[in-house]
Motif scaffolding. Structure first.
Motif, short mmCIF file in Angstrom:
data_model
loop_
_atom_site.label_atom_id
_atom_site.label_comp_id
_atom_site.label_asym_id
_atom_site.label_seq_id
_atom_site.Cartn_x
_atom_site.Cartn_y
_atom_site.Cartn_z
N GLY A 159 11.11 5.35 36.09
CA GLY A 159 9.69 5.02 36.23
C GLY A 159 9.32 4.41 37.57
O GLY A 159 8.16 4.11 37.81
N LEU A 160 10.29 4.20 38.44
CA LEU A 160 10.04 3.66 39.78
C LEU A 160 10.57 4.65 40.80
O LEU A 160 11.79 4.79 40.97
N LEU A 161 9.67 5.33 41.51
CA LEU A 161 10.09 6.36 42.46
C LEU A 161 10.46 5.75 43.81
O LEU A 161 9.71 4.94 44.35
N SER A 162 11.60 6.18 44.32
CA SER A 162 11.98 5.82 45.69
C SER A 162 11.10 6.64 46.64
O SER A 162 10.41 7.57 46.21
N PRO A 163 11.10 6.31 47.93
CA PRO A 163 10.32 7.12 48.87
C PRO A 163 10.72 8.60 48.84
O PRO A 163 9.85 9.48 48.91
N GLU A 164 12.00 8.88 48.68
CA GLU A 164 12.45 10.27 48.59
C GLU A 164 11.95 10.92 47.31
O GLU A 164 11.53 12.07 47.31
N ASP A 165 12.01 10.17 46.21
CA ASP A 165 11.50 10.68 44.93
C ASP A 165 10.00 10.92 44.99
O ASP A 165 9.50 11.89 44.43
N GLU A 166 9.28 10.03 45.68
CA GLU A 166 7.83 10.19 45.82
C GLU A 166 7.50 11.48 46.58
O GLU A 166 6.58 12.21 46.20
N THR A 167 8.27 11.77 47.62
CA THR A 167 8.09 13.01 48.36
C THR A 167 8.32 14.22 47.46
O THR A 167 7.55 15.18 47.47
N GLU A 168 9.39 14.16 46.68
CA GLU A 168 9.69 15.25 45.75
C GLU A 168 8.60 15.37 44.69
O GLU A 168 8.18 16.48 44.32
N TYR A 169 8.11 14.25 44.19
CA TYR A 169 7.05 14.25 43.19
C TYR A 169 5.78 14.92 43.73
O TYR A 169 5.18 15.75 43.06
N GLN A 170 5.40 14.57 44.95
CA GLN A 170 4.22 15.16 45.57
C GLN A 170 4.40 16.67 45.73
O GLN A 170 3.47 17.45 45.49
N ARG A 171 5.60 17.10 46.13
CA ARG A 171 5.88 18.53 46.27
C ARG A 171 5.77 19.23 44.92
O ARG A 171 5.18 20.30 44.80
N LEU A 172 6.33 18.60 43.89
CA LEU A 172 6.26 19.18 42.55
C LEU A 172 4.83 19.26 42.03
O LEU A 172 4.46 20.23 41.36
N LEU A 173 4.01 18.25 42.35
CA LEU A 173 2.61 18.29 41.92
C LEU A 173 1.87 19.47 42.54
O LEU A 173 1.11 20.16 41.86
#
Length: 59
Positions: free
Chosen positions: A30-44
């Motif tokens: 439930g807490l995204l790292s900066p790398e995870d946030e980048t991946e999340y934005q790409r997935l969105l």
């Protein structure tokens, strides 16, 4: 890495991308790292393309 999906690549179904998003959130606890946030934005963006919608950042 561009936040926009490669338009020449085959688009995955929205349900598959949604599962990847859920997996990312579960792995991150439930807490995204900066790398995870980048991946999340790409997935969105990929999910929006697959679902035929658009994703706009919150104002």
């Amino acid at each position: 890495m561009s936040p926009y999906p490669n338009t020449s690549a085959r688009v995955r179904p929205a349900s598959v991308v949604n599962e990847a998003i859920r997996d990312l959130w579960q792995r991150s606890g439930g807490l995204l790292s900066p790398e995870d946030e980048t991946e999340y934005q790409r997935l969105l963006v990929e999910w929006a393309a697959a679902a035929g919608t658009s994703v706009r950042p919150a104002a």
